[in-house]
Design a protein around this motif. Structure first.
Motif, PDB file in Angstrom:
ATOM      1  N   ASP A 756       0.837  -1.190   0.000  1.00 12.09           N
ATOM      2  CA  ASP A 756       0.000   0.000   0.000  1.00 12.09           C
ATOM      3  C   ASP A 756       0.881   1.252   0.000  1.00 12.09           C
ATOM      4  OD1 ASP A 756      -2.360  -1.371  -0.029  1.00 12.09           O
ATOM      5  OD2 ASP A 756      -2.674  -1.306   2.138  1.00 12.09           O
ATOM      6  N   LYS A 757       0.229   2.400  -0.149  1.00 12.60           N
ATOM      7  CA  LYS A 757       0.919   3.683  -0.081  1.00 12.60           C
ATOM      8  C   LYS A 757       0.436   4.456   1.137  1.00 12.60           C
ATOM      9  CE  LYS A 757       2.077   4.522  -4.932  1.00 12.60           C
ATOM     10  NZ  LYS A 757       2.391   5.645  -5.837  1.00 12.60           N
ATOM     11  N   MET A 758       1.297   5.343   1.658  1.00 15.25           N
ATOM     12  CA  MET A 758       0.905   6.090   2.841  1.00 15.25           C
ATOM     13  C   MET A 758       1.359   7.548   2.755  1.00 15.25           C
ATOM     14  SD  MET A 758       3.534   4.451   5.681  1.00 15.25           S
ATOM     15  CE  MET A 758       2.610   5.140   7.043  1.00 15.25           C
ATOM     16  N   LEU A 759       0.548   8.411   3.378  1.00 12.71           N
ATOM     17  CA  LEU A 759       0.882   9.815   3.587  1.00 12.71           C
ATOM     18  C   LEU A 759       1.210   9.999   5.060  1.00 12.71           C
ATOM     19  CD1 LEU A 759      -2.050  11.635   1.712  1.00 12.71           C
ATOM     20  CD2 LEU A 759       0.222  11.102   0.808  1.00 12.71           C
ATOM     21  N   ALA A 827      -3.009   7.048  -1.945  1.00 13.98           N
ATOM     22  CA  ALA A 827      -2.696   6.580  -0.591  1.00 13.98           C
ATOM     23  C   ALA A 827      -3.915   5.942   0.052  1.00 13.98           C
ATOM     24  CB  ALA A 827      -2.210   7.748   0.265  1.00 13.98           C
ATOM     25  N   SER A 828      -3.670   4.846   0.754  1.00 18.96           N
ATOM     26  CA  SER A 828      -4.746   4.218   1.520  1.00 18.96           C
ATOM     27  C   SER A 828      -4.474   4.290   3.015  1.00 18.96           C
ATOM     28  CB  SER A 828      -4.924   2.760   1.081  1.00 18.96           C
ATOM     29  OG  SER A 828      -3.712   2.054   1.160  1.00 18.96           O
ATOM     30  N   HIS A 829      -3.359   4.899   3.406  1.00 17.56           N
ATOM     31  CA  HIS A 829      -3.042   5.103   4.823  1.00 17.56           C
ATOM     32  C   HIS A 829      -2.594   6.548   5.023  1.00 17.56           C
ATOM     33  CE1 HIS A 829      -3.014   0.819   6.112  1.00 17.56           C
ATOM     34  NE2 HIS A 829      -2.811   0.641   4.822  1.00 17.56           N
ATOM     35  N   VAL A 830      -3.113   7.181   6.058  1.00 14.74           N
ATOM     36  CA  VAL A 830      -2.733   8.548   6.418  1.00 14.74           C
ATOM     37  C   VAL A 830      -2.281   8.534   7.872  1.00 14.74           C
ATOM     38  CG1 VAL A 830      -3.527  10.916   6.760  1.00 14.74           C
ATOM     39  CG2 VAL A 830      -4.325   9.606   4.782  1.00 14.74           C
ATOM     40  N   VAL A 831      -1.106   9.108   8.137  1.00 17.32           N
ATOM     41  CA  VAL A 831      -0.572   9.187   9.500  1.00 17.32           C
ATOM     42  C   VAL A 831      -0.454  10.657   9.889  1.00 17.32           C
ATOM     43  CG1 VAL A 831       1.442   8.806  10.963  1.00 17.32           C
ATOM     44  CG2 VAL A 831       0.681   7.007   9.402  1.00 17.32           C
ATOM     45  N   HIS A 832      -1.073  11.037  11.003  1.00 13.00           N
ATOM     46  CA  HIS A 832      -0.849  12.348  11.609  1.00 13.00           C
ATOM     47  C   HIS A 832       0.179  12.139  12.709  1.00 13.00           C
ATOM     48  CE1 HIS A 832      -3.924  14.518   9.405  1.00 13.00           C
ATOM     49  NE2 HIS A 832      -4.789  13.554   9.659  1.00 13.00           N
ATOM     50  N   PHE A 833       1.438  12.426  12.390  1.00 11.24           N
ATOM     51  CA  PHE A 833       2.526  12.118  13.323  1.00 11.24           C
ATOM     52  C   PHE A 833       2.459  12.995  14.562  1.00 11.24           C
ATOM     53  CE2 PHE A 833       6.933  12.299  14.848  1.00 11.24           C
ATOM     54  CZ  PHE A 833       7.209  10.940  14.941  1.00 11.24           C
ATOM     55  N   ASP A 834       2.143  14.255  14.392  1.00 17.15           N
ATOM     56  CA  ASP A 834       1.890  15.137  15.533  1.00 17.15           C
ATOM     57  C   ASP A 834       0.597  15.882  15.265  1.00 17.15           C
ATOM     58  OD1 ASP A 834       2.874  17.230  13.704  1.00 17.15           O
ATOM     59  OD2 ASP A 834       4.859  16.557  14.296  1.00 17.15           O
TER      60      ASP A 834
END
Length: 918
Positions: A756-759, A827-834
């Motif tokens: 998959d792809k991620m942001l 993208a099928s994954h999104v991460v809010h790191f902070d």
């Protein structure tokens, strides 16, 4: 070698392997149906790998054409061999439909090569080997790849201006056959001494009825007489000469000229012919058997048995089963006298009940001996469930066993076992009421998962819940524990072992979904060293669930002495190495039922599969040595090699993916979940120091100075939660220093395994490069970066690359730079790191991935450090606590600067239990 000068540069640029499983395979299928060649495969000759890498760099069609038509390497890895076989189907159909005349493809014309029919495509999908991307394989993808081979061939012929026959000869002389030689075997019932007849023929043309026309092979000597036709004759006879090299009996027939005449054959000669069928076909000879022989073989006696007609006497792998065997022919039982006759002779072909029967006495006797042993054990009440399941799946790990033994035996499930297995294999038919105490709604597939877990545990059998990331493995386990709690009058605790970085996640999910579940975390983040060392069975009895880490389990052997209701392993890939100490500690746990949770498919590496099953159902797959020998023998099987193994493990693995049609219709477009992270000791120390500095400074600050102080302190705390280096600016971005970095690696590894792809969004520009470096180490290749310093003219190019290039796995963006004006639906994954602490801003960033045109669900991971201001503010937003209007700005963003000193310090103070060192 297929030339490359005539093609535009493709999307595949010599991709580096992203995981050990991919390195072992050499070829992987992407979610969109493209084939990517991984050149770093030690099992492939460097020259072959270079040619294949160059061909696949221009697309799947050119790659498959090179692999199937030009590469004659005998020993390829299983995945490459399967794809070569697929491509060779195309070449075979193409070659058989062309005439002996030169065939030139002109512009805008193409060979008419129909793709396989639906039934054949379905068979190909179902019998595909275990390989990277196998879960994406469909009939439509195979049909598309077939068309891509066709287009690649057209381009080759147009570029070279060459006829098809010459082209195939240049790639591989095997294809340069003017006709096909057929070896024909027929019954000759009027001749008791020689009841078979043999004739060699060849095909030259189609008849008026569009059927292949056969001529005696001797006719070829006359048809191709003369020096001018010598080449055609040698080409025609080449398969026969090649077959003689592996079939000793054929060589004297050629030298004596018998091959050119009809022959009377005894049963022994016919049997010898049957035994050489594989070698003859491999040489390019077509075999034709008597019309009444199904699947081109005479009928075979089969040792059959029925197992599990009634429920076992007790539950679990050692439950006792019933077993009844018989020897049959075409479904009809043979008498003891007929069985004795089959075994007494020496011929491989025996005339029985008016038909020829093929007999392999060694295999028949071996299978009968094993079945008689099972029947004897059942009669004595000693045939356990594990052995019964191995018999049912056709798995025999004994030294003398051979894969071909399966062709001589059949085991059927009896009424009780068939109904049970059908339920386990089709959990979608199960329903489960929401257990009391669960604060949440189970989706239909989750209800089925809970019931599946309950059914297996009721049978005292282990389970591997391998649902895709985001499908709710956690809530299914919590629902199972709540259901168990409501059912039992006396509490029996369960144990859950997870990586230390996930303990906070489990604690948060229990608080959210199952607050009535009494849980205790046994770990240095929540307990003193003395409390951990003195933890006993009496302590455990006060709780429904005890949670610990793999490291703590290794240091606390007392946990292995307690009899648990469930022993649950989260991220069960942690025990894939059977020699590791933490694996041995996990397997030492005593429990009525065991559950393994993993988001990565357990089928990718067979040794890993064995280790997980050695935990959930010890003994089902035998010991490691026998299992390795057995799987090695499976690899030598031509068709559906791992079918028996799949049948054996299938009832105990529940694998649902977000792409499943039955699942995706039941999912929301966006799945948002908190990723709870623990602080490292260094982070905790810096955080405590920052809170102390703030408390002292607040005593003297007023007005705008106080407001600036609060804002600066909040930024400092955010930076410390990200990584110590973010605040200290010392350049030491080691993963061990940050709980968020460790959690990001775990999520990214699962994303990489799924291709998959991620942001990844961050509020801070200076975090972009360190995050990209971490992700590159996980994916094995670089991704993209975008922040405020990225020139505007480059942004469109970056977005286009991320959207169109399958080999770009991730995109790290600063929140403000990436929050507007971008569409990143790949993208099928999104991460809010902070966290921005403004839901509207985060939602706007998330919607870069979720927009009209998105074809897959988006999984959103919101990183939160437990015990910090991040957790408390998230709780305020999620619970929508009533805040006084002066604390909310017009944009709905929290304005924390107006809180009084006491409330502010309470908000940012550190819960010291967030510190973790395993």
């Amino acid at each position: 070698m297929i030339p490359t000068t005539s093609r535009k540069e493709g999307l595949h640029r010599g991709a580096l392997p992203g995981s050990p499983a991919i390195k072992q395979a050499g070829l992987r299928l992407t979610p969109s149906g493209h084939l990517v060649f991984e050149p770093e495969n030690p099992a492939i000759e460097p020259a072959v790998a270079a040619r294949l890498a160059q061909a696949f760099a221009h697309g799947s069609g050119p790659g498959l054409l090179q692999l199937s038509a030009a590469e004659v390497v005998p020993d390829l890895p299983l995945a490459l061999g399967w794809w070569r076989s697929f491509g060779q189907r195309y070449i075979t159909v193409l070659r058989l439909q062309t005439t002996e005349q030169a065939y030139i493809v002109k512009s805008n014309s193409q060979p008419s090569v129909p793709s396989p029919d639906e039934a054949e495509l379905t068979t190909l999908v179902l019998t595909a080997p275990i390989m990277p991307g196998a879960e994406f394989l469909t009939q439509d993808i195979l049909r598309t790849l077939w068309s891509e081979i066709d287009r690649a061939l057209i381009e080759e012929l147009e570029t070279r201006q060459i006829d098809l026959q010459s082209y195939l000869h240049a790639l591989n002389p095997t294809w340069n056959l003017l006709g096909r030689v057929h070896f024909n075997l027929a019954e000759n019932k009027g001749d008791p001494e020689a009841p078979f007849a043999f004739m060699a023929t060849y095909t030259t043309r189609l008849s008026a009825q569009a059927k292949v026309q056969h001529l005696p092979l001797g006719q070829a000597l006359r048809e191709y007489a003369g020096a001018a036709n010598r080449r055609q004759l040698l080409s025609l006879l080449m398969p026969v000469q090649r077959a003689a090299e592996s079939c000793a009996w054929l060589k004297p027939m050629i030298e004596g000229g018998e091959i050119y005449h009809p022959l009377r054959w005894t049963p022994g000669e016919a049997a010898r012919f049957l035994a050489s069928a594989a070698e003859l076909e491999a040489a390019g000879i077509v075999l034709r058997m008597p019309a009444n022989w199904q699947t081109n073989r005479p009928t075979r006696p089969r040792v059959s048995a029925v197992i599990g007609s009634v429920a076992p006497s007790k539950l679990g792998l050692d439950g006792l089963m019933d077993f009844q065997m018989e020897v049959s022919l075409d479904g009809e039982a043979l008498s003891p006298g007929e069985i004795e006759r089959l075994l007494a002779g020496t011929e491989q072909l025996v005339l029985l009940r008016g038909k020829w029967v093929e007999v392999d006495r060694a295999r028949l006797e071996r299978v009968m001996a094993r079945f008689r042993e099972a029947e004897t054990l059942a009669a004595k009440g000693s045939l356990d469930f594990a052995e019964a399941m191995r018999l049912l799946a056709g798995v025999d790990e004994s030294e003398a066993a051979e894969v071909a033994d399966q062709e001589w035996s059949q085991v059927r499930a009896g009424l009780w076992l068939e109904e049970t297995l059908q339920t386990l294999r089709s959990p979608g038919s199960l329903t489960e009421d929401t257990p009391p105490g669960l604060r949440g709604t189970l989706r239909p597939y989750q209800k089925a998962g809970v019931q599946w877990l309950r059914l297996l545990s009721a049978l005292r059998l282990g389970a591997c819940l391998a649902d895709d990331m985001g499908l709710g493995k956690t809530i299914q386990v919590l629902a199972l524990l709540l259901a168990e709690k409501s059912r039992r009058a006396v509490r029996q605790p369960s144990i859950l072992v997870a990586p230390a970085s996930l303990l906070a996640n489990w604690s948060g999910e229990i608080d959210r979904f199952a607050p009535d579940l009494r849980a205790r975390i046994v770990h240095s983040s929540t307990s003193s060293a003395t409390e951990i060392k003195t933890f006993t069975a009496e302590d455990a009895a006060a709780f429904d669930l005890v949670i610990t880490s793999y490291g703590t389990l290794l240091r606390l052997p007392a946990l292995t002495e307690i009899l648990w209701r469930f022993a649950i392993l989260d991220e069960a890939q942690a025990i894939k190495n059977p020699a590791a100490k933490q694996t041995r500690a996990a397997k030492a746990l005593r429990a009525e039922a065991r559950i393994a949770l993993t988001g990565t498919p357990v089928e990718n590496a067979l040794g890993d599969l064995w280790s997980i099953f050695d935990f959930i159902n010890p003994g089902l797959l035998g010991n490691a040595r026998k299992f390795a020998r057995y799987t090695k023998s499976l690899a030598n099987q031509r068709q559906n090699p791992y079918g028996p193994l799949r049948d054996l493990v299938r009832p105990y693995i529940l694998r649902r993916m977000k792409t499943d049609k039955a699942i995706i219709a039941d999912l929301p477009d966006k799945i948002e979940m908190n990723a709870h992270c623990l602080l490292s000791r260094k982070q905790a120390a810096l955080y405590s120091e920052a809170v102390g500095d703030l408390a002292r400074s607040l005593e003297e600050a007023e007005g705008m100075a106080r407001r600036g102080l609060v804002l600066a302190s909040l930024v400092r705390l955010k930076q410390i939660c990200n990584h110590p280096a973010h605040w200290l600016n010392d350049g030491n971005w080691d993963e061990a220093g940050s709980g968020k970095f460790r959690r990001l690696r775990e999520i990214a590894e699962a994303v990489a395994a799924r291709q998959d792809k991620m942001l990844v969004f961050t509020q801070f520009r200076e975090m972009v490069a360190p995050l990209a470096a971490l992700l590159a180490s996980v994916f094995g290749r670089d991704g993209l970066e975008l922040h405020g310093g990225t020139p505007v003219r480059q942004r469109r190019t970056l977005v286009q690359r991320f959207q169109e290039d399958e080999e770009v796995p991730f995109f790290v963006l600063s929140l403000k730079a990436g929050g507007t004006g971008l569409t990143l639906t790949a993208a099928s994954h999104v991460v809010h790191f902070d966290r921005w602490w403004n839901p509207a801003v985060e939602a706007q960033a998330t919607d870069r991935a979720f927009r009209i045109g998105q074809k897959s669900n988006v999984l959103v991971h919101k990183f939160i450090c437990r015990g910090t201001v991040e957790e408390r503010i998230d709780a305020m937003i999620e619970a929508k606590q009533s805040l006084s209007t002066e604390l909310l700005s017009g944009e709905n963003e929290l304005d924390l600067t107006e809180m009084d000193d006491s409330a502010l310090i309470d908000l940012v103070s550190l819960d010291i239990n967030a510190v973790v060192e395993d």
